[in-house]
Write a protein that holds these residues in place. Structure first.
Motif, mmCIF file in Angstrom:
data_model
loop_
_atom_site.group_PDB
_atom_site.id
_atom_site.type_symbol
_atom_site.label_atom_id
_atom_site.label_comp_id
_atom_site.label_asym_id
_atom_site.label_seq_id
_atom_site.Cartn_x
_atom_site.Cartn_y
_atom_site.Cartn_z
ATOM 1 N N THR A 158 23.912 44.057 33.041
ATOM 2 C CA THR A 158 22.825 44.886 32.526
ATOM 3 C C THR A 158 22.966 45.033 31.015
ATOM 4 N N GLN A 159 21.883 44.775 30.303
ATOM 5 C CA GLN A 159 21.863 44.852 28.844
ATOM 6 C C GLN A 159 20.743 45.797 28.399
ATOM 7 N N VAL A 160 20.858 46.325 27.199
ATOM 8 C CA VAL A 160 19.825 47.199 26.634
ATOM 9 C C VAL A 160 19.445 46.683 25.259
ATOM 10 N N ILE A 161 18.150 46.503 25.035
ATOM 11 C CA ILE A 161 17.629 46.127 23.723
ATOM 12 C C ILE A 161 16.905 47.340 23.152
ATOM 13 N N PHE A 162 17.345 47.793 21.984
ATOM 14 C CA PHE A 162 16.747 48.983 21.386
ATOM 15 C C PHE A 162 15.560 48.582 20.509
ATOM 16 N N LYS A 163 14.477 48.231 21.190
ATOM 17 C CA LYS A 163 13.222 47.878 20.531
ATOM 18 C C LYS A 163 12.079 48.385 21.391
ATOM 19 N N ASP A 164 10.922 48.595 20.772
ATOM 20 C CA ASP A 164 9.749 49.017 21.539
ATOM 21 C C ASP A 164 9.224 47.882 22.412
ATOM 22 N N ARG A 165 9.319 46.662 21.881
ATOM 23 C CA ARG A 165 8.860 45.493 22.639
ATOM 24 C C ARG A 165 9.856 44.361 22.448
ATOM 25 N N ALA A 166 10.090 43.629 23.514
ATOM 26 C CA ALA A 166 10.975 42.465 23.443
ATOM 27 C C ALA A 166 10.537 41.493 24.528
ATOM 28 N N ASN A 167 10.735 40.203 24.266
ATOM 29 C CA ASN A 167 10.327 39.204 25.246
ATOM 30 C C ASN A 167 11.550 38.591 25.924
ATOM 31 N N ILE A 168 11.288 37.756 26.904
ATOM 32 C CA ILE A 168 12.375 37.196 27.703
ATOM 33 C C ILE A 168 13.261 36.256 26.886
ATOM 34 N N MET A 169 12.707 35.633 25.846
ATOM 35 C CA MET A 169 13.515 34.781 24.984
ATOM 36 C C MET A 169 14.563 35.610 24.241
ATOM 37 N N GLU A 170 14.172 36.805 23.805
ATOM 38 C CA GLU A 170 15.122 37.691 23.134
ATOM 39 C C GLU A 170 16.193 38.176 24.103
ATOM 40 N N ALA A 171 15.785 38.434 25.348
ATOM 41 C CA ALA A 171 16.752 38.871 26.364
ATOM 42 C C ALA A 171 17.776 37.774 26.641
ATOM 43 N N ILE A 172 17.310 36.528 26.723
ATOM 44 C CA ILE A 172 18.206 35.401 26.972
ATOM 45 C C ILE A 172 19.152 35.191 25.786
ATOM 46 N N ALA A 173 18.615 35.275 24.572
ATOM 47 C CA ALA A 173 19.456 35.129 23.382
ATOM 48 C C ALA A 173 20.479 36.260 23.304
ATOM 49 N N ASN A 174 20.064 37.465 23.683
ATOM 50 C CA ASN A 174 20.956 38.623 23.665
ATOM 51 C C ASN A 174 22.071 38.506 24.704
ATOM 52 N N SER A 175 21.861 37.641 25.703
ATOM 53 C CA SER A 175 22.841 37.472 26.786
ATOM 54 C C SER A 175 23.603 36.152 26.675
ATOM 55 N N GLY A 176 23.525 35.492 25.540
ATOM 56 C CA GLY A 176 24.344 34.298 25.325
ATOM 57 C C GLY A 176 23.691 32.979 25.654
ATOM 58 N N ASP A 177 22.386 32.950 25.896
ATOM 59 C CA ASP A 177 21.609 31.746 26.181
ATOM 60 C C ASP A 177 21.914 31.181 27.569
ATOM 61 N N ILE A 178 20.948 30.407 28.080
ATOM 62 C CA ILE A 178 21.091 29.748 29.374
ATOM 63 C C ILE A 178 22.066 28.580 29.225
ATOM 64 N N THR A 179 22.938 28.398 30.197
ATOM 65 C CA THR A 179 23.909 27.307 30.148
ATOM 66 C C THR A 179 23.211 25.967 30.364
ATOM 67 N N PHE A 180 23.939 24.859 30.125
ATOM 68 C CA PHE A 180 23.378 23.527 30.339
ATOM 69 C C PHE A 180 22.931 23.331 31.783
ATOM 70 N N THR A 181 23.622 23.959 32.710
ATOM 71 C CA THR A 181 23.304 23.771 34.128
ATOM 72 C C THR A 181 22.299 24.796 34.646
ATOM 73 N N GLY A 182 21.692 25.579 33.734
ATOM 74 C CA GLY A 182 20.676 26.544 34.139
ATOM 75 C C GLY A 182 19.290 25.924 34.152
ATOM 76 N N ASP A 183 18.479 26.318 35.124
ATOM 77 C CA ASP A 183 17.134 25.761 35.279
ATOM 78 C C ASP A 183 16.148 26.559 34.433
ATOM 79 N N ARG A 184 15.800 26.025 33.273
ATOM 80 C CA ARG A 184 14.867 26.692 32.377
ATOM 81 C C ARG A 184 13.428 26.592 32.870
ATOM 82 N N LYS A 185 13.180 25.723 33.838
ATOM 83 C CA LYS A 185 11.821 25.512 34.337
ATOM 84 C C LYS A 185 11.464 26.438 35.494
#
Length: 263
Positions: A158-185
């Motif tokens: 569980t993570q918290v972003i202290f912003k009024d608005r944030a998108n899923i790309m920011e959430a992924i970047a905040n969590s260390g990015d999707i690994t090579f074996t992660g399905d981005r599709k």
């Protein structure tokens, strides 16, 4: 023929085991030049408060002592801006959609935006306790955007972003990015709504993902990154890793055949 067979086998295995570059790049737009992305206005509507949300409410005036009674006393460092301090000092929306404000009592906020809640609190204070000369200033915000992310991601939990608005790309970047074996599709988002839960699937390699209702986060979203098939095959994520795995397997097969013939 044997050499041809082995070459064909290696090429075939590489073609299915390696992860193509197009499966790793975010927000692609085919072969077109992408100067801008048109976002559907319906996906940028203000968030409306739901049960179990936590609000941060600040009330100020010319004489601060007069309004201190309307806010709960804080413990520890008053300037601490953390999820823990907001949990204890914020205003949690109960199962009936109410928050409890000192002196003012219970206030129903279910389905309201933070701006509507601010206006309501300010009006009640002016109608019941103060006049315009008090110079009231009321600020209402969500106590951060809390989300939970699991699966093929750098940092789960569980993570918290202290912003009024944030998108899923920011959430992924905040969590260390999707690994090579992660399905981005096929990124899964489970969202709490007043009538239950809704599930969305996003293709983050497609630029049109920005038009999904799940592209912008809402409090308590659950994000799951599924693994690619390459992870279960264990053949490697890059060409060199796959070649090494295949060569090791072929060497083992060859050694086994030779030992069997010599028996």
């Amino acid at each position: 023929m044997k050499k041809f067979f082995f070459v064909y086998l290696i090429i075939s295995l590489l073609s299915v085991s390696c992860i193509p570059n197009k499966d790793l790049v975010y927000l692609q737009k085919g072969n077109e030049k992408m100067n801008s992305i048109e976002i559907n206005p319906s996906n940028t509507k203000p968030y409306r408060v739901q049960t179990n949300d936590v609000l941060s409410i600040t009330i100020k005036a010319l004489d601060q002592k007069l309004v201190d009674i309307f806010t709960p006393s804080t413990t520890g460092n008053q300037n601490q801006n953390s999820a823990q301090s907001l949990y204890f000092n914020g205003f949690t929306v109960d199962d009936h959609g109410n928050i409890r404000i000192p002196v003012l009592g219970e206030l129903n906020v279910l389905g309201y935006t933070t701006e509507e809640i601010r206006t309501t609190i300010e009006k009640r204070l002016l109608d019941e306790y103060f006049n315009t000369q008090a110079r009231l200033f009321v600020n209402v915000k969500m106590a951060g955007l809390s989300y939970t992310i699991n699966g093929e991601i750098g940092s789960t939990g569980t993570q918290v972003i202290f912003k009024d608005r944030a998108n899923i790309m920011e959430a992924i970047a905040n969590s260390g990015d999707i690994t090579f074996t992660g399905d981005r599709k096929n990124v899964q988002v489970i969202r709490k709504v007043p009538h239950g839960f809704e599930t969305y699937y996003l293709d983050l390699t497609d630029a049109d993902a920005v038009n999904s209702p799940a592209f912008y986060l809402q409090p308590n979203d659950y994000i799951y990154i599924k693994p690619l098939r390459q992870k279960s095959w264990g053949t490697g994520t890059t060409v060199m890793q796959s070649v090494g795995t295949i060569m090791t397997a072929l060497s083992l097969i060859t050694t086994t055949i030779l030992l069997t013939r010599n028996l």
